[in-house]
Scaffold this active site. Structure first.
Site, PDB file in Angstrom:
ATOM      1  N   ASP A   3       0.829  -1.209   0.000  1.00 52.95           N
ATOM      2  CA  ASP A   3       0.000   0.000   0.000  1.00 52.95           C
ATOM      3  C   ASP A   3       0.867   1.264   0.000  1.00 52.95           C
ATOM      4  OD1 ASP A   3      -2.851   1.048   0.666  1.00 52.95           O
ATOM      5  OD2 ASP A   3      -1.616   2.033   2.181  1.00 52.95           O
ATOM      6  N   GLU A  34       1.191  -0.580  -5.118  1.00 53.22           N
ATOM      7  CA  GLU A  34       0.110   0.391  -5.235  1.00 53.22           C
ATOM      8  C   GLU A  34       0.734   1.774  -5.307  1.00 53.22           C
ATOM      9  OE1 GLU A  34      -3.488   2.889  -3.578  1.00 53.22           O
ATOM     10  OE2 GLU A  34      -1.789   2.357  -2.334  1.00 53.22           O
TER      11      GLU A  34
HETATM   12  C1  NOJ Z   1      -4.615   3.119  -0.395  1.00 48.38           C
HETATM   13  C2  NOJ Z   1      -5.761   2.245  -0.001  1.00 48.38           C
HETATM   14  O1  NOJ Z   1      -6.255   1.587  -1.139  1.00 48.38           O
HETATM   15  C3  NOJ Z   1      -6.799   3.128   0.647  1.00 48.38           C
HETATM   16  O2  NOJ Z   1      -7.989   2.437   0.895  1.00 48.38           O
HETATM   17  C4  NOJ Z   1      -6.230   3.711   1.910  1.00 48.38           C
HETATM   18  O3  NOJ Z   1      -7.151   4.633   2.455  1.00 48.38           O
HETATM   19  C5  NOJ Z   1      -4.902   4.422   1.648  1.00 48.38           C
HETATM   20  N1  NOJ Z   1      -4.029   3.682   0.790  1.00 48.38           N
HETATM   21  C6  NOJ Z   1      -4.168   4.655   2.943  1.00 48.38           C
HETATM   22  O4  NOJ Z   1      -3.662   3.447   3.431  1.00 48.38           O
END
Ligand code: NOJ
Length: 546
Positions: free
Chosen positions: A203, A245
């Site tokens: 993430d 991500e």
């Molecule tokens: C990306 C995640 O997909 C999202 O849901 C989250 O709020 C943020 N990162 C922070 O972790």
């Protein structure tokens, strides 16, 4: 899982699942790990190769679990570590791999590290986070949660300093300049790898380090650390993968693949809104443009493409003009907007029109990259814009027409979120059981796409070459791999279109991959056909050995 397929992810189909939303096995209103285990047959039947399980760690759930308060455990509502082990074994037995969310950039403010850090300047955990006496540092870093956060700095009374956070104020960023943090997070990953998972969806990785005079994204220090993680995985857990991500332009995401020594996979964020844009405009231009902007990646890497996920349909990677247009077209009610995006699910975005939903899925399955299906989209679930934040696209899975859509046996008030009750997205119209019985259902169609995709590795491994067609409503391309070419022709418009294509490089009689009919009329790449609105065709040509 088999060690013999090191590149398994290149041709894999992924399924993103939220434990909380999938199936409640103990009637407390929350989905749980045993519930997910019970539903593995469904996932196997869909043909899924790999599950991406969203965060299940202990958490105050201020950001639905992306705010972790203990990296080494499971949120009690979702189950136990033993139950997670059971899930992994049961999935592997069915040939399904599992990757889990790893939230490296930040913790919850309830995490013991943060609590100790704020309470005592001399605590070893103080330096786990990023502190400052003023809010003046790192001014060039943008704010991501624009609707709620005014600054990336928040004041902490107990600490008597500001702390740095790229997301909610309840999610303080970890300080990656501290070697202890870097080591600890490697250990956290080892802990989960040892349990038997097959990798991580990592993430928010662009934001690990901060440097003055930069926008604090994609810094060289960040790449250096991520390469260390990859090296650990390659040495200690080969065959496991890292999926990045990074909501960035393709050239920037390209950097996360390194020389094939950083991430195995990366989400392709900018292609997604352009699929929606091209479909609504009946004009391929923006989709074709972003595919052309996408640099080649190392052989051992793969893009991940998706239509929707648990977040808003992000419009960060489009121009201001396109963003306004997308909002106008796809978010007519202001409540559908959030931050720089749209908080709606796939089927409602496409007016619940089965023909459009099938075409957009066909695009997902034929463009370069491994497709990810967001749970519930395979049956065309709806959303609930009355729910807070992005929760409207995270409602309980609709299994059947019984109480709580078969998700839970508890009383409806106890559910973590209400079932979608408005027609045409209510369980009476949208549920797994009925769709399994109906050969024409979206679920059966999706299952067919998954199967075809997996039988034809050209989709996962082949290159893409555009076909020359003047009409911008037609998106036509070839996917070439070894001695095989799949010609993909899509009518993006609501009009009937006649298509004439001459592809002299192609020989023989193709097979229509959807109907499985052979098409002698399209022999040797002479294709002439009429496509209905939003119709598509996939034609496979195989070169015979000379
Ligand atoms: C990306 C995640 O997909 C999202 O849901 C989250 O709020 C943020 N990162 C922070 O972790």
């Amino acid at each position: 899982m088999s060690q013999k397929q090191p590149l398994w992810y290149k041709n894999a189909v992924f399924y993103q699942v939220n434990v909380r939303a999938f199936f409640d096995s103990n009637q407390d209103g929350h989905g749980d790990l045993p519930g997910l285990t019970q539903k593995l047959d469904y996932i196997q039947n869909l043909g899924i190769d790999c599950l991406w399980i969203m965060p299940f760690y202990p958490s105050p759930l201020k950001d639905d679990g992306y705010d972790i308060s203990d990296f080494y455990n499971i949120e009690a509502k979702y189950g136990t570590l033993d139950q997670f082990r059971t899930l992994i074994q049961a999935a592997h037995k069915r040939g399904i791999r599992i990757i889990i969310d790893m939230i490296m950039n930040h913790t919850s403010d309830q995490h013991d590290w943060f609590q100790q850090a704020r309470a005592d300047r001399n605590s070893p955990y103080r330096d786990f986070y990023v502190w400052s006496d003023t809010k003046d540092k790192y001014k060039e870093a943008r704010i991501i949660f624009l609707d709620t956060e005014e600054s990336n700095w928040s004041w902490d009374d107990l600490a008597q300093q500001y702390y740095w956070h790229r997301f909610y104020a309840s999610q303080p960023d970890l300080n990656y300049d501290n070697p202890k943090v870097r080591e600890t997070m490697l250990d956290v990953m080892r802990f989960w790898l040892k349990l038997g998972i097959d990798g991580f969806r990592a993430d928010a990785i662009p934001y690990l380090f901060e440097r003055e005079g930069t926008n604090c994204e994609n810094l060289p220090e960040t790449h250096a650390y991520l390469k260390e993680i990859r090296s650990m995985i390659d040495h200690e857990y080969p065959n496991c993968i890292l999926l990045a991500e990074a909501n960035q332009w393709p050239q920037k995401v390209r950097e996360y693949f390194g020389d094939g020594d950083e991430f195995h996979m990366g989400f392709h964020f900018p292609v997604m809104p352009r699929i929606f844009m091209s479909l609504k405009k009946g004009d391929r231009t923006s989709l074709q443009w972003i595919v052309d902007q996408t640099p080649p990646i190392p052989e051992n890497c793969q893009w991940c493409i998706f239509l929707r996920n648990h977040d808003e349909l992000t419009l960060e990677m489009v121009t201001e003009g396109d963003r306004q247009w997308m909002w106008q077209e796809y978010a007519p009610d202001p409540r559908m907007k959030i931050n720089l995006g749209i908080r709606r699910r796939l089927a409602p975005l496409l007016d619940n029109d089965p023909v459009k939903i099938r075409l957009i899925n066909a695009l997902l399955f034929s463009l370069p990259g491994a497709p990810i299906i967001y749970y519930g989209d395979e049956i065309g679930m709806g959303d609930n814009i009355l729910l807070f934040d992005r929760n409207g696209v995270r409602t309980p899975m609709q299994w059947d027409q019984s109480l709580n859509a078969g998700f839970s046996q508890t009383t409806p008030e106890k559910l973590y979120a209400p079932i979608i009750t408005q027609a045409p997205f209510d369980p009476e119209h949208v549920n797994v059981t009925d769709q399994l019985k109906n050969p024409d259902s979206l679920l059966n169609f999706t299952q067919r796409l998954v199967k075809i995709r997996k039988q034809n590795s050209t989709f996962g491994s082949g290159n893409l070459e555009w076909c020359n067609i003047a009409d911008l409503a037609i998106l036509a391309f070839k996917r070439n791999y070894h001695n095989e070419t799949i010609v993909v022709i899509n009518n993006l418009s609501d009009g009937v279109k006649e298509v004439r294509l001459k592809e002299p490089g192609l020989s023989g009689i193709p097979t229509d991959l959807i109907s499985l009919q052979s098409r002698p009329d399209f022999k040797n790449g002479n294709i002439q056909l009429v496509l209905d609105p939003y119709q598509f065709i996939w034609l496979k040509y195989e070169k015979l050995d000379d």
